[in-house]
Motif scaffolding. Structure first.
Motif, short mmCIF file in Angstrom:
data_model
loop_
_atom_site.label_atom_id
_atom_site.label_comp_id
_atom_site.label_asym_id
_atom_site.label_seq_id
_atom_site.Cartn_x
_atom_site.Cartn_y
_atom_site.Cartn_z
N GLU A 211 0.83 -1.20 0.00
CA GLU A 211 0.00 0.00 0.00
C GLU A 211 0.86 1.25 0.00
O GLU A 211 1.85 1.36 0.74
CB GLU A 211 -0.90 0.01 1.23
N ASP A 212 0.46 2.18 -0.86
CA ASP A 212 1.10 3.49 -0.92
C ASP A 212 0.07 4.52 -0.47
O ASP A 212 -0.97 4.69 -1.12
CB ASP A 212 1.57 3.80 -2.34
N ARG B 23 -0.14 7.61 -0.74
CA ARG B 23 -0.43 8.63 -1.76
C ARG B 23 -1.44 8.11 -2.76
O ARG B 23 -2.36 8.83 -3.17
CB ARG B 23 0.87 9.02 -2.45
N GLU B 24 -1.30 6.86 -3.17
CA GLU B 24 -2.27 6.27 -4.09
C GLU B 24 -3.64 6.14 -3.43
O GLU B 24 -4.68 6.36 -4.08
CB GLU B 24 -1.77 4.91 -4.55
N LYS C 177 0.63 14.10 1.05
CA LYS C 177 1.49 13.47 0.03
C LYS C 177 2.88 14.09 0.03
O LYS C 177 3.89 13.38 -0.06
CB LYS C 177 0.84 13.61 -1.35
N TYR D 262 4.67 12.96 3.18
CA TYR D 262 5.06 11.54 3.07
C TYR D 262 6.25 11.38 2.13
O TYR D 262 7.19 10.62 2.41
CB TYR D 262 3.88 10.74 2.57
N THR D 263 6.23 12.09 1.00
CA THR D 263 7.34 12.00 0.06
C THR D 263 8.64 12.50 0.68
O THR D 263 9.70 11.89 0.52
CB THR D 263 7.02 12.81 -1.21
N GLN E 227 9.80 9.95 3.22
CA GLN E 227 10.35 8.78 2.54
C GLN E 227 11.76 9.06 2.02
O GLN E 227 12.66 8.22 2.15
CB GLN E 227 9.42 8.39 1.39
#
Length: 264
Positions: free
Chosen positions: A24-25, A27-28, A141, A144-145, A148
Motif C-alpha cells: 500500500e502506498d 499517496r495512491e 502526500k 510523506y514523500t 520517505q
C-alpha cells in the motif's frame, strides 16, 4: 480440526494484511479517495440538474394551464355577454378543472424547488469538503514523500538499507577472499623458501652442472682456507701470498720485454 482451520485462517489473514501494508502506498490511497469524492460530487450535481429540469418542465406546464384557464375565463365572459349561459357554464367548468391541475402542479413545483435547494446546498457543502480534502491530500502526500526521501538518505548513510546492505556484504566477501588469497600466497612462499615444498616450475631450481660447480667451488675455498691457517701456524707465508708473489715477476718482466722490443 476446526481449531486448526481457524488458526490457518488467522495466519493467512495476518500474512495477507502484512503483504497489503507493504504494497500500500498512502499517496495512491489518498488519490483514490479524492477520485471517489469527485465522482460523488458529480452525482450530486447531476441530481441537482435533474431536479432543476423537472422543475422547469412543471413551470412550462403551469404556464400552459394558466394560459388555457385565462382563455376559458375569457370565453365564458363572451358567452355570458351573448346570452349563452350554457356556453359560459361549460367554459367555467373546464376552467375549474384546469385550476385543479394547476394547484396540483404548483404543489409539485414547490416540492421540486425545495429538493433542488437542498441538493444545491448539499453540493456546495460537498464541494467545500472535496476542496479541503484535496488541500489536505496534497499536504500529506508532500510530507510523506519528504519523509520517505529522508528515510532513504538516512538508511543510505547508516548502511541499514537493503541496497547498502547488499553492497556492504559484497565488499566484505571481496575483502575476506582477498585476505585468504594473500595468506595462501604468503604460506606458499614460506614453504618454497624453506624447501618443504618443491618448486616444480623450474625457475628457482639449479641444474646438475651448476650444482656440481658450486660444490667444487665451495670445496676449493675450504682447502685454501685450510692451507692459510696451516701456514700461519707454521710461521710461513700463506698460499694466497705465495700466489701473489709468484705472479709478481711475470708482471715485472712485461715492461722489460716492451723496452727490448722498442730497442730493436
Amino acid at each position: 480440526m476446526s481449531g486448526v482451520m481457524k488458526r490457518m485462517g488467522m495466519i493467512f489473514r495476518a500474512k495477507a494484511n502484512k503483504a497489503l501494508d507493504r504494497a500500500e502506498d498512502p499517496r495512491e490511497t489518498l488519490d483514490y479517495s479524492y477520485q471517489k469524492q469527485l465522482e460523488l460530487l458529480q452525482k450530486v450535481r447531476r441530481g441537482v440538474a435533474d431536479v432543476a429540469t423537472s422543475r422547469k418542465r412543471l413551470e412550462l406546464q403551469l404556464n400552459q394551464l394558466q394560459s388555457q384557464s385565462g382563455k376559458l375565463e375569457e370565453q365564458g365572459r363572451k358567452a355570458l355577454a351573448l346570452g349563452r349561459e350554457d356556453l359560459a357554464r361549460e367554459a367555467l367548468s373546464r376552467r375549474a378543472s384546469l385550476q385543479q391541475q394547476v394547484s396540483d402542479l404548483e404543489v409539485q413545483h414547490q416540492t421540486l424547488q425545495g429538493e433542488e435547494e437542498k441538493l444545491t446546498l448539499a453540493a456546495q457543502r460537498l464541494q467545500a469538503k472535496v476542496d479541503a480534502f484535496r488541500t489536505k491530500k496534497e499536504t500529506i502526500k508532500a510530507t510523506y514523500t519528504a519523509a520517505q526521501a529522508q528515510t532513504r538518505i538516512a538508511e543510505s548513510f547508516s548502511g541499514i538499507s537493503e541496497e547498502m546492505s547488499d553492497v556492504g556484504l559484497a565488499i566484505q566477501r571481496a575483502e575476506d577472499k582477498t585476505a585468504q588469497l594473500q595468506a595462501r600466497a604468503g604460506a606458499i612462499d614460506e614453504l618454497l623458501a624453506s624447501g618443504a615444498l618443491d618448486d616444480r616450475s623450474g625457475l628457482g631450481s639449479k641444474d646438475d652442472i651448476q650444482a656440481e660447480l658450486d660444490r667444487l667451488s665451495g670445496g676449493t675455498d675450504v682447502e685454501l682456507e685450510l692451507q692459510r691457517m696451516k701456514a700461519e701456524l707454521a710461521g710461513g707465508p700463506s698460499a694466497q701470498q705465495q700466489a701473489l708473489e709468484g705472479g709478481a715477476p711475470g708482471t715485472a718482466q712485461q715492461p722489460q720485454t716492451q723496452h727490448r722490443f722498442d730497442k730493436q
